[in-house]
Write a protein that holds these residues in place. Structure first.
Motif, PDB file in Angstrom:
ATOM      1  N   LEU A   1       0.840  -1.209   0.000  1.00  0.00           N
ATOM      2  CA  LEU A   1       0.000   0.000   0.000  1.00  0.00           C
ATOM      3  C   LEU A   1       0.874   1.258   0.000  1.00  0.00           C
ATOM      4  O   LEU A   1       0.672   2.173  -0.804  1.00  0.00           O
TER       5      LEU A   1
ATOM      6  N   THR B   1       4.069   1.646  -0.840  1.00  0.00           N
ATOM      7  CA  THR B   1       4.863   1.810  -2.058  1.00  0.00           C
ATOM      8  C   THR B   1       3.987   2.329  -3.201  1.00  0.00           C
ATOM      9  O   THR B   1       4.387   3.222  -3.950  1.00  0.00           O
ATOM     10  N   PHE B   2       2.799   1.745  -3.327  1.00  0.00           N
ATOM     11  CA  PHE B   2       1.879   2.181  -4.389  1.00  0.00           C
ATOM     12  C   PHE B   2       1.605   3.678  -4.256  1.00  0.00           C
ATOM     13  O   PHE B   2       1.734   4.433  -5.220  1.00  0.00           O
ATOM     14  N   ARG B   3       1.251   4.112  -3.051  1.00  0.00           N
ATOM     15  CA  ARG B   3       0.902   5.519  -2.853  1.00  0.00           C
ATOM     16  C   ARG B   3       2.114   6.437  -3.059  1.00  0.00           C
ATOM     17  O   ARG B   3       1.996   7.505  -3.638  1.00  0.00           O
TER      18      ARG B   3
ATOM     19  N   ILE C   1       4.845   5.945  -4.978  1.00  0.00           N
ATOM     20  CA  ILE C   1       5.199   6.081  -6.394  1.00  0.00           C
ATOM     21  C   ILE C   1       4.108   6.847  -7.142  1.00  0.00           C
ATOM     22  O   ILE C   1       4.393   7.668  -8.012  1.00  0.00           O
ATOM     23  N   ALA C   2       2.861   6.611  -6.769  1.00  0.00           N
ATOM     24  CA  ALA C   2       1.768   7.349  -7.418  1.00  0.00           C
ATOM     25  C   ALA C   2       1.960   8.852  -7.195  1.00  0.00           C
ATOM     26  O   ALA C   2       1.794   9.655  -8.104  1.00  0.00           O
TER      27      ALA C   2
ATOM     28  N   THR D   1       4.933  10.237  -9.201  1.00  0.00           N
ATOM     29  CA  THR D   1       4.695  10.371 -10.639  1.00  0.00           C
ATOM     30  C   THR D   1       3.520  11.312 -10.932  1.00  0.00           C
ATOM     31  O   THR D   1       2.952  11.295 -12.016  1.00  0.00           O
TER      32      THR D   1
ATOM     33  N   ASP E   1       0.427  11.636  -9.613  1.00  0.00           N
ATOM     34  CA  ASP E   1      -0.896  11.029  -9.695  1.00  0.00           C
ATOM     35  C   ASP E   1      -1.817  11.739  -8.708  1.00  0.00           C
ATOM     36  O   ASP E   1      -1.462  11.987  -7.578  1.00  0.00           O
TER      37      ASP E   1
ATOM     38  N   ALA F   1      -4.307  10.901  -6.893  1.00  0.00           N
ATOM     39  CA  ALA F   1      -5.114  10.002  -6.057  1.00  0.00           C
ATOM     40  C   ALA F   1      -6.439   9.614  -6.709  1.00  0.00           C
ATOM     41  O   ALA F   1      -7.512   9.870  -6.194  1.00  0.00           O
ATOM     42  N   GLU F   2      -6.318   9.031  -7.897  1.00  0.00           N
ATOM     43  CA  GLU F   2      -7.517   8.461  -8.500  1.00  0.00           C
ATOM     44  C   GLU F   2      -7.901   7.255  -7.663  1.00  0.00           C
ATOM     45  O   GLU F   2      -7.187   6.861  -6.767  1.00  0.00           O
ATOM     46  N   GLY F   3      -8.970   6.624  -8.042  1.00  0.00           N
ATOM     47  CA  GLY F   3      -9.325   5.391  -7.361  1.00  0.00           C
ATOM     48  C   GLY F   3      -9.998   5.644  -6.047  1.00  0.00           C
ATOM     49  O   GLY F   3     -10.208   4.737  -5.267  1.00  0.00           O
ATOM     50  N   ARG F   4     -10.349   6.917  -5.782  1.00  0.00           N
ATOM     51  CA  ARG F   4     -11.090   7.196  -4.554  1.00  0.00           C
ATOM     52  C   ARG F   4     -12.568   6.935  -4.840  1.00  0.00           C
ATOM     53  O   ARG F   4     -13.076   7.374  -5.861  1.00  0.00           O
ATOM     54  N   GLU F   5     -13.198   6.222  -3.934  1.00  0.00           N
ATOM     55  CA  GLU F   5     -14.608   5.903  -4.221  1.00  0.00           C
ATOM     56  C   GLU F   5     -15.527   6.404  -3.127  1.00  0.00           C
ATOM     57  O   GLU F   5     -15.123   6.464  -1.984  1.00  0.00           O
TER      58      GLU F   5
ATOM     59  N   PRO G   1       3.320   2.737 -10.138  1.00  0.00           N
ATOM     60  CA  PRO G   1       3.039   2.346  -8.749  1.00  0.00           C
ATOM     61  C   PRO G   1       2.774   0.851  -8.588  1.00  0.00           C
ATOM     62  O   PRO G   1       3.159   0.262  -7.559  1.00  0.00           O
TER      63      PRO G   1
ATOM     64  N   ALA H   1       4.895  -1.492  -6.073  1.00  0.00           N
ATOM     65  CA  ALA H   1       4.178  -2.173  -4.993  1.00  0.00           C
ATOM     66  C   ALA H   1       4.336  -3.686  -5.122  1.00  0.00           C
ATOM     67  O   ALA H   1       4.399  -4.398  -4.118  1.00  0.00           O
TER      68      ALA H   1
ATOM     69  N   THR I   1      -7.472   6.062   0.989  1.00  0.00           N
ATOM     70  CA  THR I   1      -8.779   5.773   0.391  1.00  0.00           C
ATOM     71  C   THR I   1      -8.644   5.340  -1.073  1.00  0.00           C
ATOM     72  O   THR I   1      -9.633   5.068  -1.729  1.00  0.00           O
ATOM     73  N   ASP I   2      -7.410   5.314  -1.575  1.00  0.00           N
ATOM     74  CA  ASP I   2      -7.167   4.939  -2.973  1.00  0.00           C
ATOM     75  C   ASP I   2      -7.439   3.440  -3.152  1.00  0.00           C
ATOM     76  O   ASP I   2      -6.664   2.600  -2.697  1.00  0.00           O
TER      77      ASP I   2
ATOM     78  N   ARG J   1      -7.266   1.649  -5.736  1.00  0.00           N
ATOM     79  CA  ARG J   1      -6.285   0.951  -6.581  1.00  0.00           C
ATOM     80  C   ARG J   1      -5.184   0.383  -5.683  1.00  0.00           C
ATOM     81  O   ARG J   1      -4.804  -0.780  -5.784  1.00  0.00           O
TER      82      ARG J   1
ATOM     83  N   ALA K   1      -2.425  -4.091  -3.226  1.00  0.00           N
ATOM     84  CA  ALA K   1      -1.667  -4.650  -2.099  1.00  0.00           C
ATOM     85  C   ALA K   1      -2.322  -5.940  -1.597  1.00  0.00           C
ATOM     86  O   ALA K   1      -1.628  -6.910  -1.251  1.00  0.00           O
TER      87      ALA K   1
ATOM     88  N   LEU L   1     -13.272  -1.609  -8.456  1.00  0.00           N
ATOM     89  CA  LEU L   1     -11.940  -1.110  -8.796  1.00  0.00           C
ATOM     90  C   LEU L   1     -10.871  -1.801  -7.939  1.00  0.00           C
ATOM     91  O   LEU L   1      -9.836  -2.232  -8.443  1.00  0.00           O
TER      92      LEU L   1
END
Lengths: 129, 239
Positions: free
Chosen positions: A111, A113-115, A117-118, A121, A123, A125-129, B101, B105, B183-184, B186, B191, B210
């Protein structure tokens, strides 16, 4: 629906054949998933020759109804675990602790690492729902 | 009495019985999970499994007999994996933008899953042959078993550890990630797929489409990474 099911099986079969023929280090169903993805991308290009079911949303509905019950598909293997709990018991609580801690660490590491790097680069913070 | 017994003998030898019982147990567990608003502890895999385990032990049914019926459900894992292409396709624009990302990850999550499990278990005195079987615990069943076997581990033990990891991951992922405030969907889904393979992915689909999509990708990519990582890292980790 039968065409959709047939296509899913066909992709899996081709995936298994490719995995074995080329000794790829990947499970057949995962290669099948990539083949299905190619098929879906191709569908947009050559709409005229693709079967009706691929265009009217039947494949989507069929896939979604299988994926909605993905949990069910792990049940038979899970019941196998109950039968082999002896394997677990011989090594006591150490394995339970290792599984629990390691899963928490791996989840958090993925989690974070994903955030990171996002964000690096640029980003938003897409993918918010 | 002998009539009842004849009926039981008939039923216990047809796949129909255990296929039906598997689906009924799942329906009970899934309805309970829905009723409890998909509470993490109401995990349908966990609860179906113990219900069925109890039924099998009460009826003294061997797993082999059970599996003759349940294999039809188990078989669907393959087509279901292929079906992951559909949400992947639907979200392809979002997925394509998230490649850096995801790769990061994957590398970090996949490595931590393997290294931390082996180091923690080793520190707790778990023997070497069990550590080899433990290393691929975050990767999807068949791949994990193949990795363990190729390195001299016990694939049966790996199967048990893989399923347990999936259930543990599916239960803790939502409360753990809620604590982080991320809250992402993706990142959360991806993960979960890397750490807890298909069972984590099943959980992710309960939370959002998603998250499920990204979890499926995480699972698929870790099935590529772990077979490469395990032979490289294990010799360094095992004392």
């Amino acid at each position: 629906m039968i065409v959709s099911l047939g296509l899913l099986l066909l992709c899996q079969l081709l995936g298994e054949v490719l995995a074995r023929a080329l000794s790829l280090p990947l499970p057949g169903p995962i290669i099948g998933m990539m083949l299905m993805l190619c098929l879906l991308l191709l569908r947009d290009k050559v709409a005229a020759i693709t079967p009706q079911e691929l265009r009217d949303g039947t494949l989507e509905t069929t896939s979604q109804s299988i994926l909605a019950h993905l949990s069910l598909l792990f049940v038979p293997a899970g019941v196998g675990v109950v039968q082999r709990l002896d394997l677990f018991i011989t090594h006591g609580a150490a394995l339970v602790v290792a599984l629990l801690l390691s899963t928490i660490l791996a989840l958090l590491a993925g989690l974070a690492t994903f955030r990171l790097i996002a964000r690096l680069t640029g980003d938003k913070a897409e993918g918010r729902e | 009495m002998s009539q009842d017994f004849a009926l039981w003998v008939y039923l216990s030898h047809t796949p129909l019985l255990w296929l039906t019982v598997t689906i009924c147990a799942y329906l009970i567990a899934d309805r309970a999970s829905l009723y409890l608003q998909r509470h993490p502890l109401a995990n349908p895999v966990l609860h179906s499994v113990w219900i069925l385990g109890l039924v099998l032990s009460l009826t003294q049914t061997p797993y082999r007999t059970y599996f003759e019926g349940a294999q039809f459900v188990h078989f669907m894992l393959g087509p279901a994996t292929v079906a992951l292409a559909v949400p992947l396709y639907a979200n392809r624009a979002i997925v394509m933008r998230a490649i850096p990302p995801m790769l990061g990850a994957l590398l970090v999550g996949g490595t931590v899953a393997l290294v931390s499990a082996v180091l923690i278990a080793q520190a707790l005195g778990v023997p070497k042959d069990v550590l080899i079987s433990l290393a691929p615990k975050s990767v999807t069943g068949a791949v994990g078993m193949a990795v363990a076997e190729s390195m001299g581990g016990d694939p049966a033990l790996t199967a048990v550890l893989v399923i347990s990891t999936g259930i543990i991951g599916a239960i803790i992922v939502t409360p753990l990630f809620n604590l982080t405030g991320v809250t992402d969907m993706r990142a959360r889904g991806f993960a979960a797929g890397v750490a807890a393979h298909g069972i984590g992915t099943a959980r992710a689909f309960q939370v959002s489409a998603l998250a499920g999509t990204f979890s499926g990708i995480g699972m698929g990519l870790n099935a590529i990474l772990t077979p490469i990582l395990a032979p490289l890292l294990l010799p360094l980790l095992l004392k």
